[in-house]
Design a protein around this motif. Structure first.
Motif, mmCIF file in Angstrom:
data_model
loop_
_atom_site.group_PDB
_atom_site.id
_atom_site.type_symbol
_atom_site.label_atom_id
_atom_site.label_comp_id
_atom_site.label_asym_id
_atom_site.label_seq_id
_atom_site.Cartn_x
_atom_site.Cartn_y
_atom_site.Cartn_z
ATOM 1 N N ARG A 116 0.826 -1.203 0.000
ATOM 2 C CA ARG A 116 0.000 0.000 0.000
ATOM 3 C C ARG A 116 0.861 1.255 0.000
ATOM 4 N NH1 ARG A 116 -3.138 -1.321 5.413
ATOM 5 N NH2 ARG A 116 -3.387 -3.258 4.279
ATOM 6 N N GLY A 117 2.194 1.084 -0.059
ATOM 7 C CA GLY A 117 3.086 2.230 -0.103
ATOM 8 C C GLY A 117 3.373 2.795 1.280
ATOM 9 N N VAL A 118 4.517 3.444 1.397
ATOM 10 C CA VAL A 118 4.922 4.014 2.681
ATOM 11 C C VAL A 118 5.351 5.465 2.482
ATOM 12 C CG1 VAL A 118 6.593 3.872 4.575
ATOM 13 C CG2 VAL A 118 5.720 1.773 3.548
ATOM 14 N N MET A 275 4.446 7.437 8.221
ATOM 15 C CA MET A 275 5.432 7.408 9.289
ATOM 16 C C MET A 275 6.041 8.786 9.458
ATOM 17 S SD MET A 275 7.542 4.076 7.944
ATOM 18 C CE MET A 275 8.619 4.236 9.302
ATOM 19 N N SER A 276 6.410 9.097 10.686
ATOM 20 C CA SER A 276 7.136 10.339 10.909
ATOM 21 C C SER A 276 8.195 10.103 11.966
ATOM 22 C CB SER A 276 6.181 11.434 11.356
ATOM 23 O OG SER A 276 6.947 12.489 11.891
ATOM 24 N N HIS A 280 8.039 10.476 16.252
ATOM 25 C CA HIS A 280 8.095 9.122 16.799
ATOM 26 C C HIS A 280 6.782 8.383 16.634
ATOM 27 C CE1 HIS A 280 11.704 9.868 19.694
ATOM 28 N NE2 HIS A 280 11.837 10.474 18.545
ATOM 29 N N GLY A 281 6.187 8.489 15.474
ATOM 30 C CA GLY A 281 4.916 7.806 15.289
ATOM 31 C C GLY A 281 4.785 7.240 13.891
ATOM 32 N N TYR A 282 4.050 6.144 13.770
ATOM 33 C CA TYR A 282 3.778 5.563 12.466
ATOM 34 C C TYR A 282 2.457 4.849 12.574
ATOM 35 C CZ TYR A 282 6.706 2.520 15.292
ATOM 36 O OH TYR A 282 7.262 1.871 16.351
ATOM 37 N N GLY A 412 16.349 4.925 12.821
ATOM 38 C CA GLY A 412 16.058 5.705 14.016
ATOM 39 C C GLY A 412 15.038 5.062 14.922
ATOM 40 N N VAL A 413 14.074 5.811 15.328
ATOM 41 C CA VAL A 413 13.021 5.237 16.160
ATOM 42 C C VAL A 413 11.995 4.537 15.307
ATOM 43 C CG1 VAL A 413 13.024 6.645 18.204
ATOM 44 C CG2 VAL A 413 11.973 7.503 16.113
ATOM 45 N N ALA A 414 11.766 5.094 14.117
ATOM 46 C CA ALA A 414 10.697 4.553 13.299
ATOM 47 C C ALA A 414 11.241 3.401 12.474
ATOM 48 C CB ALA A 414 10.142 5.634 12.404
#
Ligand SMILES: Cc1cc2nc3c(=O)[nH]c(=O)nc-3n(C[C@H](O)[C@H](O)[C@H](O)COP(=O)(O)OP(=O)(O)OC[C@H]3O[C@@H](n4cnc5c(N)ncnc54)[C@H](O)[C@@H]3O)c2cc1C
Ligand SMILES: [Zn+2]
Lengths: 415, 83
Positions: A116-118, A275-276, A280-282, A412-414
């Motif tokens: 579905r792409g990122v 994602m970002s 710090h969120g996805y 990184g975090v993601a």
């Protein structure tokens, strides 16, 4: 192996699904194996599968202390992509992505691999410069990647609030071949296929010691007794330091909690992965309709498989800022895994100073996507006792030579 | 959220603190005298135990002082706090 198809489904429906054969055997351990794999997560199972399939070994055991996939494999947010910055990692993750592409057919097991792409969002000038650089590097490595602007994003994901004051969205990198897959299906499908090739999958069998003699591994102590093997491949993610300890080695790994959460099921609302790194969120939406949301790691180390509330609170605050529409969605479940963080945010897939002992760890927050490439190259290393060209840079010596592969930007975090 | 007893300020929420990793690591006095292996061990390798861990915390949003905590990494119980 019983083949799964529309016909077998129909046939078994007639007998109320009472007669399906087990997906894999549960044998008692033999006294000796050619290769013992410690850890029945995706990476361990993929290693076993490719050892049997590509290297014609069959006297192999996978020892798992709990159930298959009960570690990070069954706890992750399942994002799959390959748009890493450096050549070394990009090539490894891209190999993995290619292996995902035919896996459902190959294993006769639906991986629910959904391309579905990122989107990786950029919120400021610096983010955007890093994104441009990474996309250029990706293109040079033949990886599908492009930079898209805020207007493109607004059109593609109308519910994303691109001009919110706190985290304005200036653009993103876009990898259309990325997406998500079903974590359990990866573990179960690989286990079933490996079992069919003769691999013994032994659950509830914890390795408690590594026996060695004259610098060579000779076997492992387990909760089901001593098992001999001259090759032991350790693939235990957050528990890598424990196993290293048993062999008298030290690793540059710190195990941290990493949390995720899912919402109540909603009608289809988000058709891609967003994602970002900065917040710090996805987030993505599962086929069941739940929003699947991942956070950054907790600051402290730990094996508790739970984290602190303020971490997901900050994570959700950022998600709501980006998707105001989700502010009233209720969360159903929350959990954590124990992730093996390496100083350069890259894995270790390597021989060790001990002959016959191999380690595959350090995948940290982002190894699900690499399950196949990791197992594929690691199988080569274990079978031939030498690095595969794709995993050679990820050796243990890099921490001594200084040849680190700094993927903090892309990993990184993601994920 | 951990509740941490700062030796100077008393019991506070974890969100007031920053984590500083493994405690009692001493920077080698003469790095030039070390082999690459020894230097790498100091720079990168960590004990990472499952069980009792001696670690550093800084009360960044309070008195801003560093101190040590002994915590069980399996159940997060803080066993002792010392300067
Ligand atoms: C919340 C969260 C979100 C994530 N999101 C993503 C994502 O979106 N995309 C992505 O690519 N990655 C993601 N990851 C990372 C990914 O889950 C891991 O890198 C990957 O699944 C690791 O697989 P593994 O097989 O190496 O480890 P695991 O699945 O953890 O398997 C290791 C196994 O070893 C077993 N074991 C441990 N000690 C012993 C012993 N002594 N004897 C026998 N067995 C033992 C464990 O029980 C475990 O089953 C996420 C992780 C978490 C926790
Ligand atoms: Zn204080």
């Amino acid at each position: 192996m019983q083949k799964y198809s529309i016909f077998s489904l129909a046939r078994n429906a007639l007998s109320h699904h009472q007669h399906w054969s087990r997906a894999w055997r549960s044998p008692a351990p033999r006294p000796q194996y050619d290769v013992i794999i410690v850890g029945g997560g995706g990476h361990g199972l993929a290693t076993a599968y490719y050892l049997a399939k590509e290297h014609n070994l069959s006297n192999i055991a996978v020892l798992e202390k709990n159930g298959l996939g009960s570690g990070n494999t069954g706890r992750n947010t399942t994002i799959v992509r390959s748009n890493y910055l450096w050549d070394e990692s990009a090539l490894l993750y891209e190999q993995s992505l290619k292996l995902w592409e035919g896996l459902s057919q190959e294993l006769n097991y639906n991986q629910m691999f959904s391309r579905r792409g990122v989107l990786n969002l950029g919120h400021n000038l610096h983010d955007m410069r890093a994104i441009h650089r990474r996309v250029n590097a990706n293109q040079l490595n033949g990886i599908d990647a492009e930079v898209v602007d805020a207007q493109w994003i607004k059109q593609f994901v109308p519910i994303l609030n691109t001009d919110n004051a706190r985290y304005p969205v200036l653009g993103a990198s876009w990898q259309p071949r990325g997406g998500v897959a079903r974590h359990d299906a990866v573990a179960w499908g690989l286990a079933r296929a490996a079992d069919a090739l003769g691999v013994d999958i032994i659950q509830n069998c914890e390795v408690t010691g590594i026996r060695r003699k004259d610098g060579q591994v000779i076997g492992v102590e387990t909760t089901q007794g001593y098992i001999k093997s001259k090759k032991v491949a350790v693939v235990v993610a957050g528990h890598a330091s424990m196993l290293a300890d048993m062999a008298g080695l030290r690793l540059p790994i710190a195990s941290h909690p990493l949390q995720a959460l899912v919402s109540e099921p909603l009608k289809p609302i988000l058709h891609t992965v967003v994602m970002s790194n900065a917040v710090h969120g996805y987030i993505s939406q599962s086929d069941k309709g739940e929003l699947v949301i991942g956070a950054g790691i907790d600051a402290y180390t730990g094996y508790s498989q739970r984290g602190s509330f303020h971490v997901i609170e900050g994570n959700i605050a950022a998600i709501v800022e980006l998707f105001p529409l989700f502010s009233r969605v209720r969360m159903l479940r929350q959990w954590a895994g124990t992730v093996d963080i390496c100083p350069d945010a890259c894995p270790i897939i390597s021989k060790t100073p001990l002959k016959g002992l191999y380690f595959n760890c350090g995948w940290g927050t982002g190894g699900f996507k690499a399950t196949l490439g990791s197992g594929w190259t690691f199988a080569h290393t274990v079978a031939k006792d030498e690095p595969h060209p794709l995993n050679a840079p990820f050796n243990l010596e890099r921490f001594t030579t200084g040849q680190l592969i700094d993927e903090h930007g892309a990993a990184g975090v993601a994920h | 959220m951990l509740h941490i007893h700062c030796p100077w300020c008393g019991l506070r929420d974890e969100s007031e603190f920053s984590y500083g990793g493994e405690a009692h690591r001493v920077r080698p006095a003469d790095p030039d005298a070390l082999s690459d292996e020894q230097w790498a061990d100091y720079l990168f390798n960590r004990g990472n135990p499952k069980g009792l861990h001696h670690e550093q915390w800084c009360h960044s949003h309070g008195c801003r002082r560093w101190f040590n905590v002994e915590r069980d990494t399996v159940n997060n119980r803080i066993v002792s706090v010392y300067r």
